[in-house]
Write a protein that holds these residues in place. Structure first.
Motif, PDB file in Angstrom:
ATOM      1  N   ASP A   1     -40.274  85.602   9.529  1.00 40.05           N
ATOM      2  CA  ASP A   1     -41.299  85.753   8.448  1.00 40.05           C
ATOM      3  C   ASP A   1     -41.239  87.060   7.866  1.00 40.05           C
ATOM      4  O   ASP A   1     -40.233  87.707   8.098  1.00 40.05           O
ATOM      5  N   LYS A   2     -42.176  87.052   6.853  1.00 41.06           N
ATOM      6  CA  LYS A   2     -42.011  88.371   5.944  1.00 41.06           C
ATOM      7  C   LYS A   2     -41.824  89.888   6.471  1.00 41.06           C
ATOM      8  O   LYS A   2     -40.899  90.435   6.320  1.00 41.06           O
ATOM      9  N   ASN A   3     -42.633  90.004   7.668  1.00 44.76           N
ATOM     10  CA  ASN A   3     -42.759  91.264   8.196  1.00 44.76           C
ATOM     11  C   ASN A   3     -41.325  91.439   9.196  1.00 44.76           C
ATOM     12  O   ASN A   3     -41.047  92.588   9.232  1.00 44.76           O
ATOM     13  N   THR A   4     -40.990  90.392   9.861  1.00 50.25           N
ATOM     14  CA  THR A   4     -39.709  90.755  10.467  1.00 50.25           C
ATOM     15  C   THR A   4     -38.444  90.709   9.567  1.00 50.25           C
ATOM     16  O   THR A   4     -37.623  91.581  10.027  1.00 50.25           O
ATOM     17  N   LEU A   5     -38.436  90.126   8.462  1.00 53.12           N
ATOM     18  CA  LEU A   5     -37.532  90.257   7.542  1.00 53.12           C
ATOM     19  C   LEU A   5     -37.443  91.690   7.016  1.00 53.12           C
ATOM     20  O   LEU A   5     -36.298  92.273   6.716  1.00 53.12           O
ATOM     21  N   ILE A   6     -38.510  92.272   6.782  1.00 51.72           N
ATOM     22  CA  ILE A   6     -38.646  93.562   6.187  1.00 51.72           C
ATOM     23  C   ILE A   6     -38.313  94.458   7.440  1.00 51.72           C
ATOM     24  O   ILE A   6     -37.349  95.496   7.072  1.00 51.72           O
ATOM     25  N   MET A   7     -38.430  94.310   8.525  1.00 49.29           N
ATOM     26  CA  MET A   7     -38.169  95.353   9.693  1.00 49.29           C
ATOM     27  C   MET A   7     -36.783  95.254   9.751  1.00 49.29           C
ATOM     28  O   MET A   7     -35.921  96.061   9.581  1.00 49.29           O
ATOM     29  N   ALA A   8     -35.953  94.011   9.763  1.00 49.74           N
ATOM     30  CA  ALA A   8     -34.725  93.783   9.986  1.00 49.74           C
ATOM     31  C   ALA A   8     -33.866  94.210   8.802  1.00 49.74           C
ATOM     32  O   ALA A   8     -32.599  95.102   9.227  1.00 49.74           O
ATOM     33  N   SER A   9     -34.412  94.148   7.621  1.00 51.52           N
ATOM     34  CA  SER A   9     -33.782  94.692   6.331  1.00 51.52           C
ATOM     35  C   SER A   9     -33.770  95.964   6.386  1.00 51.52           C
ATOM     36  O   SER A   9     -32.502  96.882   6.136  1.00 51.52           O
ATOM     37  N   GLY A  10     -34.779  96.873   7.005  1.00 50.97           N
ATOM     38  CA  GLY A  10     -34.840  98.225   6.881  1.00 50.97           C
ATOM     39  C   GLY A  10     -33.711  98.662   7.903  1.00 50.97           C
ATOM     40  O   GLY A  10     -32.938  99.725   7.433  1.00 50.97           O
ATOM     41  N   LEU A  11     -33.645  98.292   9.074  1.00 53.83           N
ATOM     42  CA  LEU A  11     -32.571  98.585  10.074  1.00 53.83           C
ATOM     43  C   LEU A  11     -31.085  98.455   9.711  1.00 53.83           C
ATOM     44  O   LEU A  11     -30.532  99.465   9.962  1.00 53.83           O
ATOM     45  N   TYR A  12     -31.038  97.463   8.870  1.00 54.77           N
ATOM     46  CA  TYR A  12     -29.620  97.159   8.411  1.00 54.77           C
ATOM     47  C   TYR A  12     -29.463  98.071   7.481  1.00 54.77           C
ATOM     48  O   TYR A  12     -28.036  98.516   7.327  1.00 54.77           O
ATOM     49  N   PHE A  13     -30.264  98.106   6.288  1.00 54.14           N
ATOM     50  CA  PHE A  13     -30.183  99.192   5.400  1.00 54.14           C
ATOM     51  C   PHE A  13     -29.746 100.634   5.787  1.00 54.14           C
ATOM     52  O   PHE A  13     -28.926 101.141   5.495  1.00 54.14           O
ATOM     53  N   SER A  14     -30.564 101.065   6.774  1.00 53.53           N
ATOM     54  CA  SER A  14     -30.610 102.299   7.384  1.00 53.53           C
ATOM     55  C   SER A  14     -29.103 102.559   7.932  1.00 53.53           C
ATOM     56  O   SER A  14     -28.418 103.491   7.866  1.00 53.53           O
ATOM     57  N   SER A  15     -28.760 101.653   8.701  1.00 55.55           N
ATOM     58  CA  SER A  15     -27.535 101.623   9.611  1.00 55.55           C
ATOM     59  C   SER A  15     -26.442 101.514   8.637  1.00 55.55           C
ATOM     60  O   SER A  15     -25.418 102.160   8.749  1.00 55.55           O
ATOM     61  N   LEU A  16     -26.364 100.863   7.443  1.00 62.27           N
ATOM     62  CA  LEU A  16     -25.482 100.655   6.476  1.00 62.27           C
ATOM     63  C   LEU A  16     -25.200 102.229   5.754  1.00 62.27           C
ATOM     64  O   LEU A  16     -23.970 102.616   5.842  1.00 62.27           O
ATOM     65  N   CYS A  17     -26.178 102.859   5.500  1.00 65.73           N
ATOM     66  CA  CYS A  17     -26.108 104.162   4.919  1.00 65.73           C
ATOM     67  C   CYS A  17     -25.711 105.128   6.021  1.00 65.73           C
ATOM     68  O   CYS A  17     -24.670 105.917   5.637  1.00 65.73           O
ATOM     69  N   ILE A  18     -25.881 105.265   7.275  1.00 63.71           N
ATOM     70  CA  ILE A  18     -25.453 106.129   8.226  1.00 63.71           C
ATOM     71  C   ILE A  18     -23.898 105.749   8.476  1.00 63.71           C
ATOM     72  O   ILE A  18     -23.486 106.640   8.721  1.00 63.71           O
ATOM     73  N   SER A  19     -23.459 104.454   8.461  1.00 62.94           N
ATOM     74  CA  SER A  19     -22.033 104.075   8.555  1.00 62.94           C
ATOM     75  C   SER A  19     -21.318 104.642   7.406  1.00 62.94           C
ATOM     76  O   SER A  19     -20.547 105.114   7.680  1.00 62.94           O
ATOM     77  N   ILE A  20     -21.937 104.625   6.205  1.00 64.99           N
ATOM     78  CA  ILE A  20     -21.008 105.298   5.081  1.00 64.99           C
ATOM     79  C   ILE A  20     -20.694 106.761   5.253  1.00 64.99           C
ATOM     80  O   ILE A  20     -19.763 107.306   5.065  1.00 64.99           O
ATOM     81  N   ARG A  21     -21.991 107.387   5.714  1.00 61.30           N
ATOM     82  CA  ARG A  21     -21.834 108.919   6.055  1.00 61.30           C
ATOM     83  C   ARG A  21     -20.905 109.017   7.103  1.00 61.30           C
ATOM     84  O   ARG A  21     -19.941 110.097   6.958  1.00 61.30           O
ATOM     85  N   SER A  22     -20.906 108.340   8.084  1.00 57.31           N
ATOM     86  CA  SER A  22     -19.999 108.491   9.334  1.00 57.31           C
ATOM     87  C   SER A  22     -18.524 108.352   8.936  1.00 57.31           C
ATOM     88  O   SER A  22     -17.577 109.132   9.434  1.00 57.31           O
ATOM     89  N   ILE A  23     -18.257 107.315   8.171  1.00 58.27           N
ATOM     90  CA  ILE A  23     -16.863 107.020   7.802  1.00 58.27           C
ATOM     91  C   ILE A  23     -16.349 108.382   6.947  1.00 58.27           C
ATOM     92  O   ILE A  23     -15.294 108.754   6.853  1.00 58.27           O
ATOM     93  N   TYR A  24     -17.282 108.810   5.952  1.00 60.00           N
ATOM     94  CA  TYR A  24     -16.926 109.944   5.183  1.00 60.00           C
ATOM     95  C   TYR A  24     -16.637 110.966   6.048  1.00 60.00           C
ATOM     96  O   TYR A  24     -15.608 111.808   5.877  1.00 60.00           O
ATOM     97  N   ARG A  25     -17.463 111.392   6.965  1.00 59.97           N
ATOM     98  CA  ARG A  25     -17.197 112.506   7.842  1.00 59.97           C
ATOM     99  C   ARG A  25     -15.857 112.535   8.593  1.00 59.97           C
ATOM    100  O   ARG A  25     -14.993 113.501   9.033  1.00 59.97           O
ATOM    101  N   ILE A  26     -15.537 111.303   9.173  1.00 65.46           N
ATOM    102  CA  ILE A  26     -14.536 110.985  10.043  1.00 65.46           C
ATOM    103  C   ILE A  26     -13.436 111.333   9.023  1.00 65.46           C
ATOM    104  O   ILE A  26     -12.441 112.127   9.416  1.00 65.46           O
ATOM    105  N   ILE A  27     -13.122 110.775   8.021  1.00 62.25           N
ATOM    106  CA  ILE A  27     -12.222 110.920   6.759  1.00 62.25           C
ATOM    107  C   ILE A  27     -11.885 112.533   6.889  1.00 62.25           C
ATOM    108  O   ILE A  27     -10.785 113.072   6.523  1.00 62.25           O
TER     109      ILE A  27
END
Length: 313
Positions: free
Chosen positions: A212-238
């Motif tokens: 449903d719409k709300n579950t999709l919003i929640m899942a998308s928010g968690l994935y988007f947040s995780s993607l951004c955090i992952s980009i930052r983590s990869i940058y710091r590792i390199i």
């Protein structure tokens, strides 16, 4: 570049650091507003992390390009590199509340065991936050120690190299833990989508993949947040793998584009959509459906605890 300018390989941008500090400060105020209004005290780590990051970037403005202050350097280094651990902690704790919202049976066990399982998670939701937060605290302390070594190293390249190595160990461990958490989240969503599609919920024009719409919003928010955090983590590792004179650490633009911006976006999504509001809507919808099923099938009604009371135990 002045040969005496040893700690930073560039002159800090005043406009860039001020703007970044302001963005973090605005987000922290938004989060404090939500928390105060809804009494979501468990989420205090989010505004505290944003405030610390804001202070870190503001402190950079005061760094003297000709005669750098070691205390100021240590403060900005620790606050900028280590304080985002609070953002990861927020997502870790959010996961358990997400499980409580989508699974009406979770928390219905009167024993409230920490090892209570959910059909959506292969790790008991109540220990997910504890396990990952302790890993977060450990990597945070490692990074704080590394920041102290870098700041006090002076001309001692041996100590500086040890500090770089410790930072690398800390960010690598933090990145691995968050990757494992993202994998756990992916399994949860795959199980949820599979279950709802089998139930025919994907036929509704108001759903996507059975969500449903709300579950999709929640899942998308968690994935988007995780993607951004992952980009930052990869940058710091390199960055730390390259060492003190690497190309990433030698140009401040990388700090803004690959560290500050991804993290501002990672938590910014929660400033736009406060997750507990969305989770309350998901829980209400899911539990209304569970109650209707109980009435139609003649089963006894489930005891449906609140999201916070269920995950706090």
């Amino acid at each position: 570049m002045d040969e005496n300018y040893r700690i930073l390989n560039y002159y800090p941008s005043v406009p860039g650091n001020v703007v970044t500090g302001i963005l973090y400060a605005i987000e922290s105020l938004v989060f404090l507003y939500y928390i105060t209004r809804r009494k979501d005290k468990w989420a205090l780590c989010l505004p505290l992390g944003a405030i610390a990051s804001s202070i870190g970037f503001f402190v950079r403005v005061g760094l003297d390009s000709d005669n750098i202050s070691l205390p100021l350097y240590i403060v900005q280094s620790i606050f900028i590199v280590a304080s985002p651990s609070a953002f990861l902690a927020f997502n870790y704790m959010l996961y358990g509340r997400f499980i409580t919202a989508i699974d009406p049976r979770f928390g219905s066990n009167t024993s409230q065991s920490k090892m209570e399982k959910s059909r959506y998670s292969f790790i008991p939701p109540r220990i997910v936050g504890r396990v990952f937060i302790w890993s977060d605290i450990t990597t945070f302390l490692v990074q704080v120690a590394a920041g102290g070594m870098l700041g006090s190293g002076g001309n001692n390249m041996s100590l500086i190299n040890i500090g770089d190595t410790l930072f690398l160990v800390g960010v690598c461990a933090q990145g691995v833990c968050y990757f494992l958490f993202t994998s756990l989240l992916s399994v949860t969503l795959m199980r949820l989508v599979t279950e709802r599609q089998k139930a025919g919920l994907n036929r509704s024009g108001r759903s996507c993949m059975g969500l449903d719409k709300n579950t999709l919003i929640m899942a998308s928010g968690l994935y988007f947040s995780s993607l951004c955090i992952s980009i930052r983590s990869i940058y710091r590792i390199i960055e730390f793998a390259q060492g003190h004179n690497g190309s990433l650490v030698s140009d401040e633009v990388f700090l803004f584009v690959l560290d500050a911006l991804p993290l501002v976006l990672a938590i910014g999504v929660w400033a736009i959509v406060w997750p507990m509001v969305t989770l309350d809507k998901i829980a209400a919808q899911v539990r209304d459906g569970a109650q209707m099923y109980s009435m139609e099938s003649g089963h006894s009604q489930l005891r449906l605890p609140s999201i916070d009371s269920s995950i706090r135990k």
